[in-house]
Design a protein around this motif. Structure first.
Motif, mmCIF file in Angstrom:
data_model
loop_
_atom_site.group_PDB
_atom_site.id
_atom_site.type_symbol
_atom_site.label_atom_id
_atom_site.label_comp_id
_atom_site.label_asym_id
_atom_site.label_seq_id
_atom_site.Cartn_x
_atom_site.Cartn_y
_atom_site.Cartn_z
ATOM 1 N N TYR A 47 0.827 -1.170 0.108
ATOM 2 C CA TYR A 47 -0.009 -0.219 0.063
ATOM 3 C C TYR A 47 0.788 1.209 0.122
ATOM 4 N N HIS A 52 -0.623 2.224 -3.262
ATOM 5 C CA HIS A 52 -1.896 2.147 -2.778
ATOM 6 C C HIS A 52 -2.565 0.743 -3.491
ATOM 7 N N PHE A 75 -4.744 6.405 -6.900
ATOM 8 C CA PHE A 75 -5.062 5.058 -6.977
ATOM 9 C C PHE A 75 -5.069 4.452 -8.426
#
Length: 236
Positions: A47, A52, A75
């Motif tokens: 992450y 992410h 993202f």
């Protein structure tokens, strides 16, 4: 009257699940606690260091895809889809391992899956050391780690030890609260549930520190070493 045809597979006795026989100091439970720490470490790596994306928590990836489609910055649809696809491939491989070893040979089954996981963690570390985690290498590392976690999840699911899935804590936390004496329950497996949360934190914290200090490759080395130590120390 025609006699109903019985399904031969249904007639065969199934081996009992491991859960009821596994106490918190059982070698299998100790191995699963260690692997929970590895999962925390890997989620910190993926992450924080791979854009992410989750390689262990697939619920998170589904949500991340929705965020990316909605236009939220930071993202990646492609990264999460890569992780999902690789995770499913790993779970298929876990099913093949289960069919090969059988649940009655639990020790050999788990060791085979863990040796594969260690090898994949090590491969990811080598890739990051050699080429860093940018561009195509990032997707390759995501895929390798997600395959490892798919194998792990498929294997642990088959072992059936309650509250030790090693990768997600939602049901563990739900059980901790819903079965507590405050809720009128008997608080079964309370220590196990607390330890599962603690070990996830224990893995995620150093993983996050390493990634935030630019040591993503060494965080992967740490995950490989911890998983490897689990293989070497596991006895049943």
């Amino acid at each position: 009257m025609t006699k109903p045809v019985e399904d031969p597979a249904a007639a065969r006795p199934r081996p009992p699940l491991a859960g009821p026989q596994v106490h918190d100091r059982h070698p299998l439970a100790l191995a699963l606690f260690a692997l929970t720490a590895v999962s925390g470490l890997l989620d910190a790596v993926s992450y924080l260091g791979l854009g992410h994306v989750f390689t262990a928590n697939m619920t998170g990836n589904v949500v991340v895809i929705a965020f990316a489609l909605a236009g939220a910055p930071g993202f990646s649809v492609m990264g999460s889809l890569t992780s999902l696809a690789a995770f499913l491939a790993g779970a298929v491989l876990a099913g093949r391992l289960a069919a090969r070893h059988g649940t009655e040979r639990r020790g050999r089954w788990l060791r085979t899956a863990l040796v594969l996981e260690v090898a994949l963690h090590a491969a990811a570390a080598v890739a990051v050391f050699a080429w860093s985690a940018n561009g195509p290498t990032r997707y390759a590392v995501i895929a390798v780690l997600a395959v490892a976690m798919g194998v792990r999840n498929g294997t642990v699911r088959g072992l059936g030890v309650p509250d030790l899935t090693t990768t997600v804590l939602t049901l563990t936390l739900t059980g901790l609260a819903a079965d507590s004496r405050l809720a009128g329950g008997a608080a079964p497996r309370q220590q196990r549930r607390i330890l599962a949360v603690a070990t996830m934190l224990a893995g995620a914290l150093p993983g996050a520190v390493l990634v935030l200090h630019g040591q993503l490759a060494w965080a992967l080395v740490a995950s490989a070493v911890l998983a490897g130590a689990t293989v070497l120390l596991y006895r049943e």
